[in-house]
Design a protein around this motif. Structure first.
Motif, PDB file in Angstrom:
ATOM      1  N   SER A 103       0.860  -1.186   0.000  1.00 28.53           N
ATOM      2  CA  SER A 103       0.000   0.000   0.000  1.00 28.53           C
ATOM      3  C   SER A 103       0.885   1.220   0.000  1.00 28.53           C
ATOM      4  O   SER A 103       2.072   1.167   0.326  1.00 28.53           O
ATOM      5  CB  SER A 103      -0.913   0.013   1.221  1.00 28.53           C
ATOM      6  OG  SER A 103      -0.144   0.019   2.423  1.00 28.53           O
ATOM      7  N   SER A 104       0.326   2.355  -0.404  1.00 29.37           N
ATOM      8  CA  SER A 104       1.099   3.588  -0.497  1.00 29.37           C
ATOM      9  C   SER A 104       1.678   3.976   0.848  1.00 29.37           C
ATOM     10  O   SER A 104       0.967   4.006   1.868  1.00 29.37           O
ATOM     11  CB  SER A 104       0.183   4.710  -1.017  1.00 29.37           C
ATOM     12  OG  SER A 104       0.875   5.925  -1.076  1.00 29.37           O
ATOM     13  N   GLY A 105       2.974   4.263   0.885  1.00 33.71           N
ATOM     14  CA  GLY A 105       3.633   4.664   2.105  1.00 33.71           C
ATOM     15  C   GLY A 105       4.142   3.528   2.968  1.00 33.71           C
ATOM     16  O   GLY A 105       4.797   3.757   3.984  1.00 33.71           O
ATOM     17  N   ALA A 106       3.841   2.291   2.594  1.00 31.60           N
ATOM     18  CA  ALA A 106       4.290   1.136   3.372  1.00 31.60           C
ATOM     19  C   ALA A 106       5.804   0.979   3.295  1.00 31.60           C
ATOM     20  O   ALA A 106       6.440   1.365   2.304  1.00 31.60           O
ATOM     21  CB  ALA A 106       3.602  -0.134   2.890  1.00 31.60           C
ATOM     22  N   ILE A 107       6.374   0.429   4.342  1.00 27.63           N
ATOM     23  CA  ILE A 107       7.820   0.180   4.366  1.00 27.63           C
ATOM     24  C   ILE A 107       8.141  -1.246   3.958  1.00 27.63           C
ATOM     25  O   ILE A 107       9.187  -1.528   3.380  1.00 27.63           O
ATOM     26  CB  ILE A 107       8.370   0.487   5.781  1.00 27.63           C
ATOM     27  CG1 ILE A 107       8.293   2.001   6.040  1.00 27.63           C
ATOM     28  CG2 ILE A 107       9.798   0.001   5.932  1.00 27.63           C
ATOM     29  CD1 ILE A 107       8.692   2.409   7.431  1.00 27.63           C
ATOM     30  N   CYS A 108       7.222  -2.170   4.212  1.00 29.52           N
ATOM     31  CA  CYS A 108       7.469  -3.572   3.868  1.00 29.52           C
ATOM     32  C   CYS A 108       6.202  -4.208   3.325  1.00 29.52           C
ATOM     33  O   CYS A 108       5.083  -3.761   3.596  1.00 29.52           O
ATOM     34  CB  CYS A 108       7.956  -4.349   5.093  1.00 29.52           C
ATOM     35  SG  CYS A 108       6.810  -4.294   6.496  1.00 29.52           S
ATOM     36  N   ALA A 109       6.376  -5.253   2.539  1.00 28.88           N
ATOM     37  CA  ALA A 109       5.251  -5.996   1.971  1.00 28.88           C
ATOM     38  C   ALA A 109       5.739  -7.393   1.599  1.00 28.88           C
ATOM     39  O   ALA A 109       6.934  -7.628   1.387  1.00 28.88           O
ATOM     40  CB  ALA A 109       4.699  -5.279   0.740  1.00 28.88           C
ATOM     41  N   ALA A 110       4.797  -8.334   1.511  1.00 29.00           N
ATOM     42  CA  ALA A 110       5.148  -9.704   1.148  1.00 29.00           C
ATOM     43  C   ALA A 110       5.596  -9.764  -0.309  1.00 29.00           C
ATOM     44  O   ALA A 110       5.032  -9.105  -1.169  1.00 29.00           O
ATOM     45  CB  ALA A 110       3.945 -10.622   1.357  1.00 29.00           C
ATOM     46  N   LEU A 111       6.647 -10.545  -0.537  1.00 23.81           N
ATOM     47  CA  LEU A 111       7.143 -10.727  -1.909  1.00 23.81           C
ATOM     48  C   LEU A 111       6.192 -11.592  -2.715  1.00 23.81           C
ATOM     49  O   LEU A 111       5.579 -12.513  -2.167  1.00 23.81           O
ATOM     50  CB  LEU A 111       8.532 -11.366  -1.891  1.00 23.81           C
ATOM     51  CG  LEU A 111       9.707 -10.455  -1.542  1.00 23.81           C
ATOM     52  CD1 LEU A 111      10.962 -11.278  -1.386  1.00 23.81           C
ATOM     53  CD2 LEU A 111       9.895  -9.397  -2.618  1.00 23.81           C
TER      54      LEU A 111
END
Length: 342
Positions: free
Chosen positions: A334-342
């Protein structure tokens, strides 16, 4: 007749008055000596009692000399100066001052303090995950060095050793690291899925001892991390010496061994079976002081079944600032997120 009699008695009264004054003065002097003597005796008794108490309790001397007192005052004065300078430095960093950083490729102690160390927890047989990270957000070669020098962020894969030291698992990791130079290998840790909490503890302790940084982050090897956004977020926490940042949660403690998140020590969490507040294990960050605390006390810090609960337990009882950072909740991007699932 009365007036004459009164005149005859006046000298006698005057004499008696003078004698009374002299006696009163002598009495006051003697009383002063007596009181002073008692005070001195009481003081001596107190000193003796204090020394005897210290001797029996093993606390050492309770009284200090004038020279020692002056040294303490001087130390306190210097401490105040140091605190003022640290506050000025924190303010300068908050305004955007970062400076240049330099580090050794294998994670040895750096010449200047880094902004953050990111430890990516990985294991044997997960090379495809590591390659996905290298292709998405972790640079290699000169670009990896540039990330450290210009942004002050050092990123390394964290792995232990095989139970059969020197076997094919160890050789494959050594060969991979020979070309990528992006590992920290924990030689004193045996790699096993059930040992993740201990691995996290060893990583924080090792990083605090060998790499000088403001923050230390633990990340899973199936995440994408925006290092620019991470650096910007951490810059807002320069003024918090003991900060614990993550996607905070509590949740149920599972007491049945057949459940996925089973906690063998479930009974320690009370009848409510609810965890204390702690950061999700996908990604969490602690400040330098907390990493040093873990390093110093690692032999007595117990671990639970899950690494995120273990880290949260180490923060209990400390003067720690818990920061619930939604950008570290690592859900779908999501916008502004620092991490996310690959």
């Amino acid at each position: 007749m009365q007036s004459r009699g009164s005149g005859h008695r006046a000298p006698g009264q005057l004499l008696r008055s003078r004698i009374s004054t002299v006696m009163l003065a002598m009495f006051a002097t003697m009383a002063s000596f007596y009181v002073a003597g008692r005070l001195w005796q009481d003081a001596q008794n107190r000193v003796y009692l204090i020394k005897e108490l210290d001797r029996r309790t093993g606390q050492g001397q309770s009284a200090i000399s004038v020279d020692d007192t002056l040294k303490v005052v001087a130390c306190r004065h210097q401490h105040k100066k140091l605190v003022a300078l640290e506050m000025e430095l924190a303010a300068a960093k908050h305004e955007g001052f970062v400076g240049k950083y330099s580090s050794e490729p294998n994670g040895t102690r750096t010449e200047k303090r880094l902004l953050a160390v990111i430890g990516i927890m990985t294991g044997f047989g997960r090379k495809s995950y590591r390659d996905a990270i290298r292709k998405s957000w972790l640079p290699s070669g000169a670009t990896l060095k540039k990330l450290e020098e210009e942004k002050g962020i050092l990123v390394r894969f964290i792995i232990g050793r095989s139970a059969n030291r020197g076997d094919s698992f160890d050789r494959e990791i050594d060969e991979e690291n020979k070309y990528t130079k992006d590992f920290i290998i924990l030689d004193n840790h045996i790699e096993a899925s059930e040992e993740h909490p201990k691995k996290t503890k060893i990583f924080f302790a090792h990083a605090a001892e060998t790499i000088d940084a403001e923050f230390y982050a633990k990340v899973n090897d199936d995440l994408y991390v925006n290092t620019d956004a991470l650096g910007a977020m951490l810059a807002t926490h320069w003024d918090k010496p003991r900060v614990y940042i993550g996607c905070m949660k509590s949740g149920e403690v599972f007491s049945e061994s057949s459940q996925k998140w089973y906690e063998p020590d479930w009974w320690k969490f009370g009848d409510g079976k609810s965890y204390f507040r702690h950061a999700s294990g996908e990604m969490l960050v602690i400040s330098r002081a907390l990493a040093q605390f873990i390093s110093i006390n690692r032999s007595i810090l117990r671990t639970y079944a899950h690494d995120d609960v273990s880290v949260g337990s180490w923060m209990i009882g400390l003067d720690v600032k818990h920061v619930n950072e939604g950008k570290l909740c690592c859900s779908p991007w999501s916008s502004g997120a620092i991490c996310a699932a690959l």
